[in-house]
Design a protein around this motif. Structure first.
Motif, PDB file in Angstrom:
ATOM      1  N   ALA A  56     -33.231  33.681 -48.820  1.00  0.00           N
ATOM      2  CA  ALA A  56     -34.595  34.053 -49.199  1.00  0.00           C
ATOM      3  C   ALA A  56     -34.639  34.858 -50.489  1.00  0.00           C
ATOM      4  CB  ALA A  56     -35.260  34.835 -48.073  1.00  0.00           C
ATOM      5  N   ALA A  57     -33.505  35.427 -50.871  1.00  0.00           N
ATOM      6  CA  ALA A  57     -33.404  36.192 -52.135  1.00  0.00           C
ATOM      7  C   ALA A  57     -34.536  37.214 -52.231  1.00  0.00           C
ATOM      8  CB  ALA A  57     -33.391  35.224 -53.312  1.00  0.00           C
ATOM      9  N   ASP A  58     -35.341  37.132 -53.315  1.00  0.00           N
ATOM     10  CA  ASP A  58     -36.449  38.087 -53.467  1.00  0.00           C
ATOM     11  C   ASP A  58     -37.782  37.463 -53.057  1.00  0.00           C
ATOM     12  OD1 ASP A  58     -36.536  36.278 -55.511  1.00  0.00           O
ATOM     13  OD2 ASP A  58     -36.954  37.753 -57.087  1.00  0.00           O
ATOM     14  N   GLY A  59     -37.700  36.440 -52.187  1.00  0.00           N
ATOM     15  CA  GLY A  59     -38.910  35.793 -51.700  1.00  0.00           C
ATOM     16  C   GLY A  59     -39.314  36.301 -50.330  1.00  0.00           C
ATOM     17  N   ILE A  60     -39.625  35.375 -49.427  1.00  0.00           N
ATOM     18  CA  ILE A  60     -40.093  35.723 -48.081  1.00  0.00           C
ATOM     19  C   ILE A  60     -39.227  35.026 -47.041  1.00  0.00           C
ATOM     20  CG2 ILE A  60     -41.964  35.285 -46.415  1.00  0.00           C
ATOM     21  CD1 ILE A  60     -43.943  36.049 -48.543  1.00  0.00           C
ATOM     22  N   LEU A  61     -38.787  35.800 -46.034  1.00  0.00           N
ATOM     23  CA  LEU A  61     -38.096  35.254 -44.880  1.00  0.00           C
ATOM     24  C   LEU A  61     -39.077  35.271 -43.709  1.00  0.00           C
ATOM     25  CD1 LEU A  61     -35.678  34.233 -43.292  1.00  0.00           C
ATOM     26  CD2 LEU A  61     -34.971  36.623 -42.961  1.00  0.00           C
ATOM     27  N   PRO A  73     -21.426  45.162 -47.166  1.00  0.00           N
ATOM     28  CA  PRO A  73     -22.873  44.948 -47.018  1.00  0.00           C
ATOM     29  C   PRO A  73     -23.486  44.383 -48.301  1.00  0.00           C
ATOM     30  CG  PRO A  73     -22.408  47.282 -47.366  1.00  0.00           C
ATOM     31  CD  PRO A  73     -21.075  46.593 -47.259  1.00  0.00           C
ATOM     32  N   LEU A  74     -24.499  43.542 -48.103  1.00  0.00           N
ATOM     33  CA  LEU A  74     -25.219  42.929 -49.212  1.00  0.00           C
ATOM     34  C   LEU A  74     -26.664  43.415 -49.195  1.00  0.00           C
ATOM     35  CD1 LEU A  74     -23.951  39.281 -48.628  1.00  0.00           C
ATOM     36  CD2 LEU A  74     -23.053  40.919 -50.298  1.00  0.00           C
ATOM     37  N   GLU A  75     -27.209  43.686 -50.377  1.00  0.00           N
ATOM     38  CA  GLU A  75     -28.586  44.162 -50.461  1.00  0.00           C
ATOM     39  C   GLU A  75     -29.564  43.042 -50.063  1.00  0.00           C
ATOM     40  OE1 GLU A  75     -29.589  47.231 -51.071  1.00  0.00           O
ATOM     41  OE2 GLU A  75     -27.477  47.843 -51.173  1.00  0.00           O
ATOM     42  N   VAL A  76     -30.595  43.393 -49.324  1.00  0.00           N
ATOM     43  CA  VAL A  76     -31.631  42.455 -48.899  1.00  0.00           C
ATOM     44  C   VAL A  76     -32.891  42.724 -49.707  1.00  0.00           C
ATOM     45  CG1 VAL A  76     -33.183  41.799 -47.015  1.00  0.00           C
ATOM     46  CG2 VAL A  76     -30.731  42.159 -46.570  1.00  0.00           C
ATOM     47  N   ALA A  77     -33.333  41.731 -50.461  1.00  0.00           N
ATOM     48  CA  ALA A  77     -34.533  41.884 -51.278  1.00  0.00           C
ATOM     49  C   ALA A  77     -35.743  41.175 -50.671  1.00  0.00           C
ATOM     50  CB  ALA A  77     -34.275  41.339 -52.686  1.00  0.00           C
ATOM     51  N   ALA A  78     -35.499  40.268 -49.730  1.00  0.00           N
ATOM     52  CA  ALA A  78     -36.593  39.445 -49.202  1.00  0.00           C
ATOM     53  C   ALA A  78     -37.541  40.262 -48.339  1.00  0.00           C
ATOM     54  CB  ALA A  78     -36.022  38.292 -48.381  1.00  0.00           C
ATOM     55  N   ARG A  79     -38.773  39.852 -48.377  1.00  0.00           N
ATOM     56  CA  ARG A  79     -39.771  40.456 -47.479  1.00  0.00           C
ATOM     57  C   ARG A  79     -39.670  39.764 -46.125  1.00  0.00           C
ATOM     58  NH1 ARG A  79     -45.994  41.662 -48.844  1.00  0.00           N
ATOM     59  NH2 ARG A  79     -46.381  43.021 -47.062  1.00  0.00           N
ATOM     60  N   LEU A  80     -39.714  40.545 -45.050  1.00  0.00           N
ATOM     61  CA  LEU A  80     -39.628  39.998 -43.713  1.00  0.00           C
ATOM     62  C   LEU A  80     -41.036  39.802 -43.148  1.00  0.00           C
ATOM     63  CD1 LEU A  80     -37.818  39.163 -41.331  1.00  0.00           C
ATOM     64  CD2 LEU A  80     -37.975  41.537 -40.510  1.00  0.00           C
ATOM     65  N   VAL A  81     -41.337  38.547 -42.766  1.00  0.00           N
ATOM     66  CA  VAL A  81     -42.598  38.215 -42.103  1.00  0.00           C
ATOM     67  C   VAL A  81     -42.238  37.589 -40.759  1.00  0.00           C
ATOM     68  CG1 VAL A  81     -44.719  36.865 -42.183  1.00  0.00           C
ATOM     69  CG2 VAL A  81     -43.792  37.860 -44.291  1.00  0.00           C
ATOM     70  N   CYS A  82     -42.666  38.211 -39.675  1.00  0.00           N
ATOM     71  CA  CYS A  82     -42.376  37.717 -38.332  1.00  0.00           C
ATOM     72  C   CYS A  82     -43.649  37.154 -37.702  1.00  0.00           C
ATOM     73  CB  CYS A  82     -41.820  38.830 -37.447  1.00  0.00           C
ATOM     74  SG  CYS A  82     -40.269  39.560 -38.063  1.00  0.00           S
ATOM     75  N   ALA A  83     -43.463  36.254 -36.764  1.00  0.00           N
ATOM     76  CA  ALA A  83     -44.613  35.658 -36.072  1.00  0.00           C
ATOM     77  C   ALA A  83     -44.273  35.476 -34.605  1.00  0.00           C
ATOM     78  CB  ALA A  83     -44.987  34.315 -36.694  1.00  0.00           C
ATOM     79  N   THR A  84     -45.298  35.542 -33.767  1.00  0.00           N
ATOM     80  CA  THR A  84     -45.083  35.342 -32.338  1.00  0.00           C
ATOM     81  C   THR A  84     -46.374  34.915 -31.659  1.00  0.00           C
ATOM     82  OG1 THR A  84     -44.320  36.382 -30.279  1.00  0.00           O
ATOM     83  CG2 THR A  84     -45.577  37.770 -31.804  1.00  0.00           C
TER      84      THR A  84
END
Length: 436
Positions: A223-228, A261-272
């Protein structure tokens, strides 16, 4: 500027409404007959329409039904009705009209309703966004919230709603607002085997487990710097939730079998579609993770609670099918609209889309094959059965009264004229006495 087509035959009311709407900033086109209004809406079009039910040449209901048969359908329509015609106006609402006002009404009430409709449609000359979410106030509110949420790129978002309601559509809309050039990576947590979900999320190093022949980046890295987008987060196994919590808190991820550890740039969007608060109480979802992923939350109501969106979505699904298959261009008819608005859509938008895809494929000409295939035959069978019963009752009464029309009509409780008409329809006449 929003264009309003006013169809009103009363010269005093028509002039007064035209002047008031123009003062309020609307571009008003006043048509004085139903025929003129129909011709204008078909040839030129309008953003909104205000139609009087009682017109001298063509009733407002007939006009609306004519527009329903046109490829583009009617614009959002507000009906004006007098006493005694409210039942007709309600019937038109079931066909897709936006609302109605009863005479006498306050011009302010008319303007308020028109402004609500105008907020939901683009003005003439403007193009509706291809990723618009709907006409309902709930979806317009969601669109406005997404515009604000897109500015805060590091804050997690939880999208809740029933299955098929369009949670991924909302997530993709956020992606287009926030970072259209960056990746959008979607993962269904319920569809991944529990043995693979950890490696899928976080990646793995070569040799981390049997079959790991090379290093693989997890979805956080992809997801890089996008959205997961993690769909069905409520189905994530409890042991894995603790590791996801660490990633969300630290903004770092470590591959399975790795140490760096690797830096996480992606925004996390969850759904349920599940009630996460109830899962927390049951002990099957971590409370700390629950509060961490729902810093921002959007609740999408089911389709049955926003009927304004049903026909809006249907038109788009049909148009999309027609673009893909030009020889299967269908038109949403009046009966189709009534069926769509009457159906509860337990499967929400996904069910609606699949139903219309089937209706387009199995339809003929411009007509959709919508609804249960036995509807028409069942209706015809009931009608034939009712007519057969009525004919038998009339024949029995005629026989009992020796075909005396006056006495038979009195026995049946109908007029002589009505009895004659029914005898003619059912081909009932006194038998030739010589044949007895």
């Amino acid at each position: 500027m929003t264009r309003v087509c006013l169809i009103e035959d009363d010269p005093i009311m028509g002039e007064a409404l035209t002047q008031r709407l123009q003062l309020e900033g609307f571009d008003v086109v006043w048509q004085r007959t139903g025929g003129e209004g129909l011709q204008y809406l078909v040839k030129v079009g309008s953003d909104l329409a205000v139609i009087d039910v009682n017109l001298p040449d063509l009733s407002g209901i007939e006009l609306f039904e004519c527009l329903l048969r046109e490829p583009g359908g009617p614009p959002p329509t507000l009906f004006i009705t007098g006493y005694g015609t409210i039942e007709d106006a309600v019937r038109v609402l079931k066909l897709g009209a936006a609302d109605y006002l009863t005479k006498p009404f306050s011009p302010t009430a008319l303007i308020d309703k028109l402004r609500q409709l105008a907020d939901a449609v683009p003005a003439t000359g403007e193009t509706e966004p291809p990723d618009a979410l709907g006409l309902s106030s709930a979806m317009r509110r969601t669109a406005a919230e997404l515009a604000r949420i897109a500015r805060h790129v590091d804050t997690p978002l939880l999208i809740a709603g029933e299955s098929g309601v369009g949670k991924e559509v909302v997530a993709r809309r956020l992606h287009r607002l926030q970072c259209p050039q960056a990746p959008f990576v979607a993962v269904n947590c319920a569809a991944l085997p529990e043995t693979l979900i950890e490696a899928e999320l976080f990646g793995h190093e070569r040799g981390a487990f049997t079959g790991a022949e090379r290093r693989r980046a997890g979805v956080f890295e992809q997801a890089a710097d996008g959205i997961l987008f993690l769909d069905e987060i409520g189905d994530m196994p409890l042991p894995l939730q603790s590791r996801l919590l660490r990633v969300v808190q630290s903004r770092q991820v470590t591959r399975v079998g790795g140490t760096e550890p690797l830096e996480v740039a992606a925004r996390l969007v969850c759904a349920t579609h599940r009630d996460l608060a109830a899962l927390v109480r049951e002990g099957t979802f971590r409370e700390d993770l629950y509060y961490r992923i729902r810093v921002l939350e959007i609740q999408i109501p089911p389709l049955r609670e926003r009927p304004e969106d049903i026909l809006w979505l249907a038109e788009r699904f049909i148009a999309e099918h027609g673009r893909r298959f030009p020889d299967e261009r269908r038109v949403l008819g009046a009966a189709d609209r009534e069926y769509l608005l009457r159906h509860p859509w337990p499967g929400n938008t996904r069910e609606l889309q699949h139903a219309l895809e089937r209706a387009c494929i199995l339809g003929h000409g411009q007509h959709l094959a919508l609804g249960p295939p036995t509807d028409a035959s069942a209706e015809a069978g009931l009608k034939a059965q009712a007519q057969a019963g009525e004919r038998a009752a009339i024949l029995a009464a005629l026989t009992a009264q020796d075909y005396k029309v006056t006495a038979t009509a009195a026995q049946l409780g109908i007029s002589r004229k009505t009895l004659w008409q029914k005898m003619k329809r059912y081909r009932l006449s006194r038998p030739d006495r010589g044949s007895r």
